[in-house]
Design a protein around this motif. Sequence first.
Motif, PDB file in Angstrom:
ATOM      1  N   GLU A 149       0.787  -1.356   0.365  1.00 31.80           N
ATOM      2  CA  GLU A 149       0.267  -0.260  -0.100  1.00 31.80           C
ATOM      3  C   GLU A 149       0.791   0.933   0.220  1.00 31.80           C
ATOM      4  O   GLU A 149       0.329   2.399  -0.421  1.00 31.80           O
ATOM      5  N   MET A 150       1.839   1.376   0.891  1.00 23.49           N
ATOM      6  CA  MET A 150       2.750   2.830   1.135  1.00 23.49           C
ATOM      7  C   MET A 150       3.270   2.814  -0.609  1.00 23.49           C
ATOM      8  O   MET A 150       3.735   3.655  -0.623  1.00 23.49           O
ATOM      9  N   TYR A 151       4.260   1.277  -1.072  1.00 21.07           N
ATOM     10  CA  TYR A 151       4.152   1.729  -3.046  1.00 21.07           C
ATOM     11  C   TYR A 151       3.481   2.334  -3.043  1.00 21.07           C
ATOM     12  O   TYR A 151       3.572   3.213  -4.353  1.00 21.07           O
ATOM     13  N   ALA A 152       2.176   1.627  -2.966  1.00 18.04           N
ATOM     14  CA  ALA A 152       0.963   2.173  -4.365  1.00 18.04           C
ATOM     15  C   ALA A 152       0.644   4.246  -3.880  1.00 18.04           C
ATOM     16  O   ALA A 152       0.734   4.484  -4.936  1.00 18.04           O
ATOM     17  N   GLN A 153       1.006   4.207  -2.577  1.00 17.32           N
ATOM     18  CA  GLN A 153       0.782   5.563  -2.596  1.00 17.32           C
ATOM     19  C   GLN A 153       1.822   6.755  -3.260  1.00 17.32           C
ATOM     20  O   GLN A 153       1.650   7.650  -3.737  1.00 17.32           O
ATOM     21  N   ALA A 154       3.020   5.985  -2.872  1.00 17.47           N
ATOM     22  CA  ALA A 154       4.321   7.052  -3.620  1.00 17.47           C
ATOM     23  C   ALA A 154       4.424   6.985  -4.545  1.00 17.47           C
ATOM     24  O   ALA A 154       4.623   8.221  -5.270  1.00 17.47           O
ATOM     25  N   ALA A 155       3.696   5.764  -5.336  1.00 16.37           N
ATOM     26  CA  ALA A 155       3.716   6.077  -6.923  1.00 16.37           C
ATOM     27  C   ALA A 155       2.930   6.876  -7.961  1.00 16.37           C
ATOM     28  O   ALA A 155       2.931   7.583  -8.493  1.00 16.37           O
ATOM     29  N   ALA A 156       1.668   7.275  -6.705  1.00 19.77           N
ATOM     30  CA  ALA A 156       0.914   8.099  -7.060  1.00 19.77           C
ATOM     31  C   ALA A 156       1.100   9.953  -7.125  1.00 19.77           C
ATOM     32  O   ALA A 156       0.115  10.880  -7.120  1.00 19.77           O
ATOM     33  N   MET A 157       1.751   9.891  -5.693  1.00 18.92           N
ATOM     34  CA  MET A 157       2.453  11.214  -5.626  1.00 18.92           C
ATOM     35  C   MET A 157       3.299  12.322  -6.679  1.00 18.92           C
ATOM     36  O   MET A 157       4.166  11.676  -7.438  1.00 18.92           O
ATOM     37  N   GLU A 158       3.237  13.535  -6.882  1.00 16.04           N
ATOM     38  CA  GLU A 158       3.491  14.000  -8.242  1.00 16.04           C
ATOM     39  C   GLU A 158       5.382  13.733  -7.483  1.00 16.04           C
ATOM     40  O   GLU A 158       5.746  14.635  -9.261  1.00 16.04           O
ATOM     41  N   GLY A 159       5.697  14.354  -6.510  1.00 10.98           N
ATOM     42  CA  GLY A 159       7.325  14.573  -6.015  1.00 10.98           C
ATOM     43  C   GLY A 159       7.806  13.353  -5.479  1.00 10.98           C
ATOM     44  O   GLY A 159       9.374  13.292  -5.094  1.00 10.98           O
ATOM     45  N   ILE A 160       7.158  11.971  -5.834  1.00  9.24           N
ATOM     46  CA  ILE A 160       7.851  10.813  -5.145  1.00  9.24           C
ATOM     47  C   ILE A 160       8.567   9.895  -6.537  1.00  9.24           C
ATOM     48  O   ILE A 160       7.219   9.966  -7.512  1.00  9.24           O
ATOM     49  N   ASN A 161       9.551   9.269  -5.972  1.00 11.75           N
ATOM     50  CA  ASN A 161       9.551   8.414  -7.238  1.00 11.75           C
ATOM     51  C   ASN A 161      10.210   6.790  -6.860  1.00 11.75           C
ATOM     52  O   ASN A 161      11.363   6.907  -6.303  1.00 11.75           O
ATOM     53  N   PRO A 162       9.433   6.242  -6.323  1.00 11.15           N
ATOM     54  CA  PRO A 162       9.357   4.893  -5.997  1.00 11.15           C
ATOM     55  C   PRO A 162      10.648   4.282  -7.102  1.00 11.15           C
ATOM     56  O   PRO A 162      10.307   3.527  -7.538  1.00 11.15           O
ATOM     57  N   VAL A 163      12.078   3.692  -6.521  1.00 11.07           N
ATOM     58  CA  VAL A 163      12.798   3.576  -7.348  1.00 11.07           C
ATOM     59  C   VAL A 163      13.702   2.264  -7.108  1.00 11.07           C
ATOM     60  O   VAL A 163      14.071   1.505  -7.164  1.00 11.07           O
ATOM     61  N   GLY A 164      13.588   1.955  -5.061  1.00 11.20           N
ATOM     62  CA  GLY A 164      13.919   0.827  -4.823  1.00 11.20           C
ATOM     63  C   GLY A 164      13.770  -0.061  -3.181  1.00 11.20           C
ATOM     64  O   GLY A 164      12.619   0.769  -2.783  1.00 11.20           O
ATOM     65  N   VAL A 165      14.418  -1.038  -2.767  1.00 12.45           N
ATOM     66  CA  VAL A 165      13.659  -1.514  -1.408  1.00 12.45           C
ATOM     67  C   VAL A 165      14.954  -1.278  -0.697  1.00 12.45           C
ATOM     68  O   VAL A 165      15.574  -1.851  -1.770  1.00 12.45           O
ATOM     69  N   ASP A 166      14.598  -1.213   0.627  1.00 20.99           N
ATOM     70  CA  ASP A 166      15.548  -0.980   1.545  1.00 20.99           C
ATOM     71  C   ASP A 166      15.171  -1.436   2.150  1.00 20.99           C
ATOM     72  O   ASP A 166      14.428  -2.344   3.226  1.00 20.99           O
ATOM     73  N   VAL A 167      16.412  -2.567   3.127  1.00 27.24           N
ATOM     74  CA  VAL A 167      16.612  -3.178   3.867  1.00 27.24           C
ATOM     75  C   VAL A 167      17.570  -2.941   4.896  1.00 27.24           C
ATOM     76  O   VAL A 167      19.226  -3.459   4.705  1.00 27.24           O
ATOM     77  N   HIS A 168      17.561  -3.059   5.822  1.00 23.03           N
ATOM     78  CA  HIS A 168      19.507  -3.064   7.001  1.00 23.03           C
ATOM     79  C   HIS A 168      18.550  -3.532   8.241  1.00 23.03           C
ATOM     80  O   HIS A 168      17.628  -3.032   9.200  1.00 23.03           O
ATOM     81  N   ILE A 169      18.783  -4.909   9.069  1.00 26.08           N
ATOM     82  CA  ILE A 169      18.483  -5.680  10.030  1.00 26.08           C
ATOM     83  C   ILE A 169      19.724  -5.319  11.403  1.00 26.08           C
ATOM     84  O   ILE A 169      19.333  -5.894  12.166  1.00 26.08           O
ATOM     85  N   GLY A 170      20.536  -5.236  11.031  1.00 26.86           N
ATOM     86  CA  GLY A 170      21.234  -5.110  12.628  1.00 26.86           C
ATOM     87  C   GLY A 170      22.982  -5.263  11.964  1.00 26.86           C
ATOM     88  O   GLY A 170      23.158  -4.571  10.682  1.00 26.86           O
ATOM     89  N   SER A 171      24.381  -4.799  12.694  1.00 26.74           N
ATOM     90  CA  SER A 171      24.903  -4.489  12.914  1.00 26.74           C
ATOM     91  C   SER A 171      25.805  -5.909  13.248  1.00 26.74           C
ATOM     92  O   SER A 171      25.566  -6.252  14.608  1.00 26.74           O
TER      93      SER A 171
END
Length: 421
Positions: A180-202
Amino acid sequence: MHHFNYVDGRLHCEGVPLEDIAREVGTPTYVYSTATLERHYKVLSEAFDGSKYLIAYSVKACGNIGVVSTLAKLGAGADVVSGGELAKALHAGIPAEKIVFSGVGKTRAELTAALEAGIHQFNVESFPEMERLNEIAMSLGKKAPIAFRVNPHVDAGGHANISTGGAEHKFGIAWHEAGEMYAQAAAMEGINPVGVDVHIGSQIMDVEPMRIAFEKVVTLVRELREQGINIQRMDLGGGLGIPYSPKDNPDSPAKYAQMIREVKQGIDVQLILEPGRMIAGNAGVMLANVEYVKERDGRTFVILDSGMNDLARPALYDATHEINLLNEPAADASLKPVDIVGPVCETTDRFEEARPMPPLKQDDKIAFMSAGAYGAVLSSQYNARPLAAEVIVNGDSYSVVRPRPSYEDIIALENQPSWIE
């Protein structure tokens, strides 16, 4: 591997005796090895040869401009988490198009500066952040390239305080919200969803928890593409561990790279990697001086001029560091358990209890090994103690890349209230 070794009984950084730096610059002082920084970057880069990738060095690990500019010359990008780190990365010569901006609390000023600079990607961590970014981007006539940091509910990390992938952590959006978040991002004029990010720890020693998280990311990328959202990048964060002691055996960059190739098979994306500790950790040491050796109640306290304000990892994470004398002790020197402590007025100002050490006396110099990551960057001027100096070595030369402030420098940052004469 690092370039700190005994030569004729004196601990060296590359071609420079650390005793010389301690004498000329003073203590506490952080010392970084150019050769080690270069080697660690190249080992990771070579492991991903043949892939589309960006190594975005995590500036929060060690943000000294001398260190960052050394990596910039090798072609590194930067992962930043504040406007200050963005300014440092740009000043050090990292192009804006190689910079990724992470972090949960980006201010309006920080988002504006990053948009104006033209950075590679924003790693967005909430819907309110995306709304703010969209508003600012539209006001500037820009379109912000974003990846959502998606929380895969995979726990990993060497300590609870550096694990970031669980549902209870503040980072990222929930896995079930992603579509749902990506769908909303794609509909926003100032946003271009180009990637997926993940980081689980150090400080993750085994790549298998990463494999579980990355497999989930690949599944999400496929689903988003089926929905018509053109995901071009997978930002896999950092987190690969380093050896803090001889018994540590973290998985290698080569094994890490092979795992990622297996997971992303059939997916054409740019990989974004955000190593910090892996590059800087073993590339730095902190020098300290023994001020006193105190015997009391059957214990021996070795009191240093360096404290938890200079190296916070032991107090924050129960971390331990190898400790070497700058003058090599005899091979048959007897070891005695001692408490190694600092001068700060806190009980937690203790580097280690009952640490077996060769004989130590007043004015001996020691080095905390593997202190290049989360060392100087976490330091403070608590107790009005000046920040440690920072030095970078290149072959048989060294440069002071952050001088130790004087008391006058510290006081000059503050002012008397206007009503006090």
